[in-house]
Motif scaffolding. Structure first.
Motif, short mmCIF file in Angstrom:
data_model
loop_
_atom_site.label_atom_id
_atom_site.label_comp_id
_atom_site.label_asym_id
_atom_site.label_seq_id
_atom_site.Cartn_x
_atom_site.Cartn_y
_atom_site.Cartn_z
N THR A 54 -9.73 -4.64 -11.07
CA THR A 54 -8.98 -4.89 -12.30
C THR A 54 -7.49 -4.88 -11.98
O THR A 54 -7.07 -4.30 -10.97
N PHE A 55 -6.70 -5.51 -12.85
CA PHE A 55 -5.24 -5.45 -12.70
C PHE A 55 -4.75 -4.06 -13.06
O PHE A 55 -5.32 -3.38 -13.89
N LEU A 107 3.17 -15.25 0.28
CA LEU A 107 3.16 -13.92 -0.32
C LEU A 107 2.19 -13.04 0.45
O LEU A 107 1.23 -13.53 1.05
N SER A 108 2.42 -11.76 0.43
CA SER A 108 1.52 -10.86 1.14
C SER A 108 0.21 -10.71 0.37
O SER A 108 0.16 -10.89 -0.85
N LEU A 109 -0.85 -10.38 1.09
CA LEU A 109 -2.13 -10.14 0.43
C LEU A 109 -2.02 -9.00 -0.58
O LEU A 109 -2.69 -9.00 -1.60
N ASP A 110 -1.15 -8.03 -0.31
CA ASP A 110 -0.96 -6.92 -1.24
C ASP A 110 -0.54 -7.40 -2.61
O ASP A 110 -0.83 -6.79 -3.64
N GLU A 111 0.20 -8.53 -2.64
CA GLU A 111 0.69 -9.04 -3.92
C GLU A 111 -0.33 -9.91 -4.64
O GLU A 111 -0.33 -9.97 -5.87
N VAL A 112 -1.21 -10.58 -3.90
CA VAL A 112 -2.10 -11.55 -4.54
C VAL A 112 -3.56 -11.09 -4.63
O VAL A 112 -4.34 -11.71 -5.34
N LEU A 113 -3.91 -10.04 -3.91
CA LEU A 113 -5.30 -9.59 -3.91
C LEU A 113 -5.46 -8.40 -4.86
O LEU A 113 -4.81 -7.38 -4.70
#
Length: 200
Positions: free
Chosen positions: A199-200, A189-195
Motif C-alpha cells: 500500500t502507499f 528514478l530510484s526503485l525506492d521512489e517507484v516501488l
C-alpha cells in the motif's frame, strides 16, 4: 541479442538513415512479434498503420514539429486500436480455446465493456502501449533502432489516415537504422521512489 540487452539498449533515436530499407522478412518478423503482446480478453484490437507513401509522410512531418524521423526512418508506424473490437465477432478471438473457456470469456466480454466508453478507450490504449514496447524491443533485437513519438497533431494525423470513428490514436513509432548516438540517459528514478510494497 539477449532480451535484457535489448531492454537496456533500446533508446529513442532521433536521426535515421533515409536510404536504409528493412527487408520484407524483417518487417514481417517485427509485426509477428508485436502481435504477441497481450490484450484484455485476447481482443487484439491494435491496428498498425504503416505509412509508406512519401508524400503522406512529408505531410505528417509538417504536423509533427518537423521531426526528421517521420520522413527518414525505414518504417513509420502509427499505433491505433479498435475500441469496439469487443463487439466484432468476439468468438474469433477464442477459436482455439476449449469450448467452456471460450464460452465463458466471450460471454463476459460484452457485459465488461458495454456502456463503459472510458474503459473501452483505456483498454485500447493499454494494448497499444504493450504492442508498441514489444515492437521496439523486437526492432532492437534485430539490430534496428526506434523512436516513439507523441509530439504531433493527433487530430490532423487521424484525419490523414482516415481513422475510423470507433478507433483511437496512439503514438507513432519510427524504426530504422540510427545515424547518431542517443543522448546519455537523462537519469532513472530510484526503485525506492517507484516501488510500492502493498500500500502507499
Amino acid at each position: 541479442m539477449e532480451l535484457f540487452d535489448a531492454i537496456y539498449q533500446r533508446r529513442a533515436i532521433k536521426a535515421f538513415d533515409p536510404e536504409h530499407i528493412i527487408s520484407a522478412d524483417d518487417e514481417k518478423k517485427l509485426f509477428e512479434a508485436a502481435i504477441q503482446a497481450p490484450t484484455s480478453f485476447n481482443i487484439q484490437h491494435w491496428r498498425f498503420v504503416v505509412v509508406r507513401d512519401k508524400v503522406l509522410r512529408a505531410e505528417m512531418r509538417k504536423l509533427g514539429n518537423d521531426q526528421t524521423q517521420i520522413t527518414d526512418s525505414s518504417l513509420l508506424v502509427i499505433m491505433t486500436a479498435d475500441m469496439k473490437a469487443w463487439q466484432k465477432d468476439p468468438s474469433r478471438y477464442w477459436v482455439q480455446a476449449p469450448k467452456e473457456v471460450a464460452d465463458l470469456l466471450v460471454g463476459w466480454m460484452g457485459p465488461f465493456h458495454d456502456g463503459r466508453d472510458w474503459l473501452q478507450r483505456d483498454e485500447a490504449q493499454r494494448s497499444i502501449g504493450m504492442a508498441m514496447q514489444t515492437l521496439m524491443l523486437a526492432a532492437k533485437g534485430i539490430g534496428l533502432d526506434s523512436c516513439p513519438m507523441i509530439g504531433f497533431d493527433i487530430e490532423a494525423v487521424a484525419k490523414l489516415i482516415n481513422l475510423p470513428a470507433d478507433h483511437v490514436m496512439g503514438p507513432m513509432v519510427a524504426i530504422g537504422k540510427g545515424t547518431k548516438a542517443p543522448w546519455p540517459k537523462p537519469g532513472q528514478l530510484s526503485l525506492d521512489e517507484v516501488l510500492v510494497n502493498n500500500t502507499f
